[in-house]
Motif scaffolding. Structure first.
Motif, PDB file in Angstrom:
ATOM      1  N   CYS A 136       1.348   5.689   8.757  1.00 30.36           N
ATOM      2  CA  CYS A 136      -0.108   5.702   8.627  1.00 30.36           C
ATOM      3  C   CYS A 136      -0.505   5.357   7.184  1.00 30.36           C
ATOM      4  N   PRO A 137      -1.500   4.511   7.010  1.00 32.10           N
ATOM      5  CA  PRO A 137      -1.992   4.253   5.645  1.00 32.10           C
ATOM      6  C   PRO A 137      -2.436   5.558   5.005  1.00 32.10           C
ATOM      7  N   GLY A 170       0.810  -1.203   0.000  1.00 31.71           N
ATOM      8  CA  GLY A 170       0.000   0.000   0.000  1.00 31.71           C
ATOM      9  C   GLY A 170       0.846   1.256   0.000  1.00 31.71           C
ATOM     10  N   ILE A 171       0.191   2.393   0.152  1.00 28.08           N
ATOM     11  CA  ILE A 171       0.855   3.691   0.219  1.00 28.08           C
ATOM     12  C   ILE A 171       0.752   4.202   1.652  1.00 28.08           C
ATOM     13  N   ALA A 188      -5.704   7.093  13.106  1.00 25.37           N
ATOM     14  CA  ALA A 188      -6.295   6.585  14.341  1.00 25.37           C
ATOM     15  C   ALA A 188      -5.418   5.532  15.017  1.00 25.37           C
ATOM     16  N   ASP A 189      -4.750   4.709  14.224  1.00 25.67           N
ATOM     17  CA  ASP A 189      -3.953   3.629  14.789  1.00 25.67           C
ATOM     18  C   ASP A 189      -2.590   3.557  14.095  1.00 25.67           C
ATOM     19  N   PRO A 190      -1.691   4.519  14.384  1.00 27.08           N
ATOM     20  CA  PRO A 190      -0.398   4.542  13.693  1.00 27.08           C
ATOM     21  C   PRO A 190       0.493   3.385  14.115  1.00 27.08           C
ATOM     22  N   TRP A 191       1.388   3.018  13.220  1.00 28.60           N
ATOM     23  CA  TRP A 191       2.391   1.997  13.522  1.00 28.60           C
ATOM     24  C   TRP A 191       3.737   2.692  13.605  1.00 28.60           C
TER      25      TRP A 191
END
Length: 204
Positions: free
Chosen positions: A69-70, A55-56, A83-86
């Motif tokens: 983040c997506p 993905g990007i 909302a839910d960063p890695w």
């Protein structure tokens, strides 16, 4: 005449020295707010729950970490937290310089120099075979030009190959973006990774 000859030889030696000295780069200093938009692609079976999916992604350097983040699109960089960063680094998404842990090869050695003999390494790969195995190989560096959507830059091309040809990685480090602008990897298991930087905004 002899004096002029000595002078021009001295100029030539200085130019050669400057050329050699410029063929190296120091480790990047990441700063708060540095940001990148990256495209990542993974092929092969997904055997782990913590792999980065194709993905990007928008990536921002905050509080000493890379926050992933997506992304909604491949256009402008979004510095807002999702909302839910890695956070962190993954060897399969080799964009940034940092500690990839003892279970991965040392991808970088600074200052990066062109023309040095290939650098050897060895490490324990827990994902190889049934119970893991010791792996070793070499990393050669050459000076080339590479181009992605982010632009065309002079890069330090790293060619990594492990004994037995089980793993081959190629990655292009570019000092202007403090990152690997483009990379690809083929593992003995048949898994492949690739990625490129679409855009970046970093402080000098």
């Amino acid at each position: 005449m002899k004096g002029k000859s000595v002078f021009w030889w001295a100029v030539l030696l200085v130019c050669l020295f400057v050329g050699v000295a410029s063929a190296q780069v120091d480790a990047p200093q990441y700063k708060e707010g540095d940001a990148w938009k990256i495209k990542y692609k993974r092929g092969g079976a997904i055997s782990k729950s913590n792999v980065l999916l194709s993905g990007i992604y928008d990536v921002v350097y905050r509080n000493g970490e890379f926050v992933w983040c997506p992304s909604q699109d491949d256009k402008s960089i979004d510095n807002k937290l999702c909302a839910d960063p890695w956070t962190g680094l993954l060897a399969e998404a080799l964009f940034f310089v940092g500690d990839y842990g003892k279970d991965n090869p040392p991808f970088f050695s600074f200052p990066i120099k062109v023309g040095d003999k290939p650098r050897g390494y060895e490490y324990f790969n827990p994902n190889a075979g049934r119970s893991g195995m010791n792996s070793n190989g070499t990393i050669a560096v050459t000076d080339v030009s590479t181009k992605t959507k982010a632009g065309e830059y002079n890069a330090y091309k790293h060619s990594l190959s492990e004994s037995g040809g089980r793993t081959i990685r190629t990655y292009y480090y570019v000092s202007e973006c403090k990152c690997v602008l483009e990379f690809s990897a083929e593992l003995g298991s048949g898994t492949t990774y690739s990625g490129e930087v679409l855009d970046f905004k970093v402080a000098k």
